[in-house]
Scaffold this motif. Sequence first.
Motif: not given
Length: 114
Positions: A49, A52-57, A60
Amino acid sequence: MPKAPFPHTPDGRYFVAKNRLWRCTDPRLDKDEEQRHVNALMKARRAVKSAKDAGDDVALKKARAEVQSAKEALGERGPVWWDDGAPDENELAPHNSSYAQWWRDYQKRHPEKQ
């Protein structure tokens, strides 16, 4: 009022949720070991989560690998924990599985859970 537990197949290998069979935790795990893996799973899900919230692929991908590892340790993914040669039917609709007759009978006995 607490929710009723999900129906479990007669052999205890799966529970049914959202019209899918989901593999149960390996019953041979002792309670402490099971809890360690559940804790790791919850931590990994929180990391998914956050990533995803941080946009860190990158984070993730790592977090999802940790979820997979915890689920395998619990016996819910990866090699099956039973040894009688029965196939893994994880994620099948119960009516399209070897449990189809059990599922029809269950639904007749519990129409309120439809």
